[in-house]
Motif scaffolding. Sequence first.
Motif, PDB file in Angstrom:
ATOM      1  N   LEU A   1     -19.370  34.879  16.835  1.00 60.13           N
ATOM      2  CA  LEU A   1     -20.646  34.396  16.307  1.00 60.13           C
ATOM      3  C   LEU A   1     -21.113  35.193  15.091  1.00 60.13           C
ATOM      4  O   LEU A   1     -22.015  34.768  14.376  1.00 60.13           O
ATOM      5  N   ALA A   2     -20.495  36.351  14.851  1.00 59.74           N
ATOM      6  CA  ALA A   2     -20.882  37.150  13.691  1.00 59.74           C
ATOM      7  C   ALA A   2     -20.189  36.660  12.414  1.00 59.74           C
ATOM      8  O   ALA A   2     -20.489  37.129  11.321  1.00 59.74           O
ATOM      9  N   LEU A   3     -19.253  35.735  12.557  1.00 60.19           N
ATOM     10  CA  LEU A   3     -18.473  35.290  11.393  1.00 60.19           C
ATOM     11  C   LEU A   3     -19.016  33.982  10.821  1.00 60.19           C
ATOM     12  O   LEU A   3     -19.534  33.144  11.554  1.00 60.19           O
ATOM     13  N   ASP A   4     -18.865  33.810   9.506  1.00 59.43           N
ATOM     14  CA  ASP A   4     -19.251  32.517   8.918  1.00 59.43           C
ATOM     15  C   ASP A   4     -18.086  31.534   9.102  1.00 59.43           C
ATOM     16  O   ASP A   4     -17.001  31.928   9.519  1.00 59.43           O
ATOM     17  N   PRO A   5     -18.323  30.254   8.819  1.00 60.86           N
ATOM     18  CA  PRO A   5     -17.293  29.262   9.137  1.00 60.86           C
ATOM     19  C   PRO A   5     -15.930  29.567   8.490  1.00 60.86           C
ATOM     20  O   PRO A   5     -14.889  29.410   9.140  1.00 60.86           O
ATOM     21  N   ALA A   6     -15.951  30.023   7.222  1.00 62.79           N
ATOM     22  CA  ALA A   6     -14.691  30.293   6.546  1.00 62.79           C
ATOM     23  C   ALA A   6     -13.970  31.481   7.184  1.00 62.79           C
ATOM     24  O   ALA A   6     -12.742  31.484   7.307  1.00 62.79           O
TER      25      ALA A   6
ATOM     26  N   ARG B   1     -14.185  32.323  10.277  1.00 61.94           N
ATOM     27  CA  ARG B   1     -13.635  31.835  11.546  1.00 61.94           C
ATOM     28  C   ARG B   1     -12.334  31.090  11.301  1.00 61.94           C
ATOM     29  O   ARG B   1     -11.376  31.224  12.065  1.00 61.94           O
TER      30      ARG B   1
ATOM     31  N   ALA C   1     -17.227  26.514  15.673  1.00 60.44           N
ATOM     32  CA  ALA C   1     -16.787  26.533  14.274  1.00 60.44           C
ATOM     33  C   ALA C   1     -17.850  27.122  13.347  1.00 60.44           C
ATOM     34  O   ALA C   1     -17.575  27.407  12.188  1.00 60.44           O
ATOM     35  N   GLY C   2     -19.084  27.285  13.857  1.00 54.24           N
ATOM     36  CA  GLY C   2     -20.110  27.972  13.068  1.00 54.24           C
ATOM     37  C   GLY C   2     -20.921  27.082  12.159  1.00 54.24           C
ATOM     38  O   GLY C   2     -21.405  27.520  11.119  1.00 54.24           O
ATOM     39  N   ARG C   3     -21.087  25.829  12.535  1.00 54.71           N
ATOM     40  CA  ARG C   3     -21.847  24.930  11.682  1.00 54.71           C
ATOM     41  C   ARG C   3     -23.314  25.360  11.595  1.00 54.71           C
ATOM     42  O   ARG C   3     -23.908  25.767  12.595  1.00 54.71           O
TER      43      ARG C   3
END
Lengths: 483, 252
Positions: free
Chosen positions: B71-76, B78, B51-53
């Motif tokens: 992994l290149a994306l921020d949580p939002a 994703r 989830a990118g925490r």
Amino acid sequence: MTAANPHETLEQIAGDYKYGFVTDIESELAPKGLNEDIIRFISDKKGEPAWLLDWRLKAYRHWLKMTEPTWAKVSYPDIDFQDIHYYAAPKRGKDGPKSLDEVDPELLATYEKLGIPLKERGILAGVAVDAVFDSVSVATTFKDKLKEAGVIFSSISEAVKEHPELVKKYLGSVVPYSDNFYATLNSAVFTDGTFVYVPKGVRCPMELSTYFRINEAKTGQFERTLIIAEEGSYVSYLEGCTAPMRDENQLHAAVVELVALDDAEIKYSTVQNWYPGDKQGRGGIYNFVTKRGACRGKRSKISWTQVETGSAITWKYPSCILQGDNSVGEFYSVAVTNNFQQADTGTKMIHIGRNTRSTIVSKGISAGRGQNTYRGLVRMLSGAEGARNHTQCDSLLIGDACGAHTVPYIEVKNPTAQVEHEATTSKISDDQLFYCRQRGLSAEEAVALIVNGFCKDVMLHLPMEFAVEAQKLLGVSLEGSVG
Amino acid sequence: MTVMLEIKNLHTTVGGREILNGVNLTIRAGEVHAIMGPNGSGKSTLSYVLAGRDGYTPTQGSVTFQGRDLLALDPAERAAAGIFLGFQYPVEIPGISTMNFLRTALNAVRKARGEAELSAADFLKLVREKAKTLDMDPEMLKRSVNVGFSGGEKKRNEMLQMAMLQPRLAILDETDSGLDIDALKVVSHGINALRGPERSLLMITHYQRLLDYVVPDVVHVLAKGRIVKTGGKELALELEREGYAPYVGEAA
């Protein structure tokens, strides 16, 4: 990978002040400095009667003997009161504009940029706008409709000419000319402001609204507002502010006086968004304001609601003097300090009459290196039989370089009076932020949402059209507070 | 079937300690996977990484989601791409009604996906419909997000959010914890309603009891930061019988 340089990210998301532009209009300036001649000049410019000039001079002579207060938890370099222009007026013909069509289009464009198109917005929202640009009122709408109801809504200079008896009776009756350093200075040099008079039994047919704007560089602005609600009347007044970006500190020392007679109610709402200075703490407005309401009549009510997001320094305590039996005072406040902003704000509830009641709800939000102090006085005098106060004072911290302080003063001289004080301090948690972001909100949106939730108890006291604006403003003010 | 999620050799260090130690996992569209494992095996860490925490950035390996580098994306981002994490401990947000939160989240995600925001009327209709299938009292939607909710109500609220956001991959972290049998049935029903050829589920759980209601296609055992065994739904039953001891020993 998302492992970008945190400072870079912060730079990217830190919002710049959205309203930082300067309107290019020639101003008529008084020379810098303060002395009796300047006061005579201001009074003369405004064509004032002798009694008012005398009152100003009395204030000025008193001010010379006063020293600047230092008890607030704020710090700033010394102000050179001789380095300020005390009068600036947009240039125009001898007579003021009779309608919006006569108003300088540049002025109107400025309001457009602020999202306050007088014409459209005024009509659509049913809001009468007495727009104060620097020191002189330039446009007033909806006067006719108000006139029909018998409500007087004008600039204070106009009121001095047209209703001298009312101004003379009430001016300085709540905040005397000798009250405090800044209020006294204001009494000597105030240039304009708003006057509202609601006659007996009249419910003002619309929300009254004034947008203030400081435009001229190095012009201290000294507004004076006087609102009188006669017996059984009701008025809701909205005040909202933005100022253009400037690198120098600008002093603002306004005075607001409210008078509510028997069964009258005044609701005074403020959204204050003056330039807070840049991210390094340079520039920004000094907002040293005296706001006080007198509940003179029985069962009268005065309610202050404020959302303070702007200014480099805020020093402000909207207060209620609960003189009439069963009168009610309320104070609902949100104060945000981000970057290097400092706020020392709160209220004073002075219970004089029997069964007087007051409610204080204060929400302080600190981010960046902001310092946020709640300072409040609840005083129950010996005649305040059965009086009650409830205070709720909450602080929210974002990050670990900011500060929140609570300084309540409670004085009770009547054994039947009840005072309650509750206070909490919390932080926006990483868990909350992550939860919101996982649901699709950006870090900024997540902070705005959580902060709006924190402020809900105050926001719901704002008139609807203001509440929406204020919610957005909270988000904008905290941009860059999480990296 | 197309690949939904592909995790290759994933290593993650949290607070200086290596928690994930070479996880490999492939989930295809339409599949339901369960990850089981003892406490401290890295199950929740895996969900946070996906989830990118903040603080859960991998030190090695890759995660591909629908062909994109997740992994290149921020949580939002994703979330907008279709990742949903059902939290083990949903947080409280005082002063924000559940309704308001749902609408803010849904519109944020729709906007990011290039879709128009839902009108107030359409939103209300949708949320009422979804709440009904989860046996949720509409009055609950007026209360602040998770404030004063029972454990069961919080989990139902998670399922409601999932139903509204219609993710591609839902990661459900201990969704069954704190539920009585009736609530478990309702929540399972909510999960099953989301199953479809275009969607995948990754269920993280200690116990097999949820898997009686949401039957997985694949079951993995996570121990000491790696997937040490993969099997069919019968593996869950085996774990229930024999515990994790053999795997903990094996990985050590």
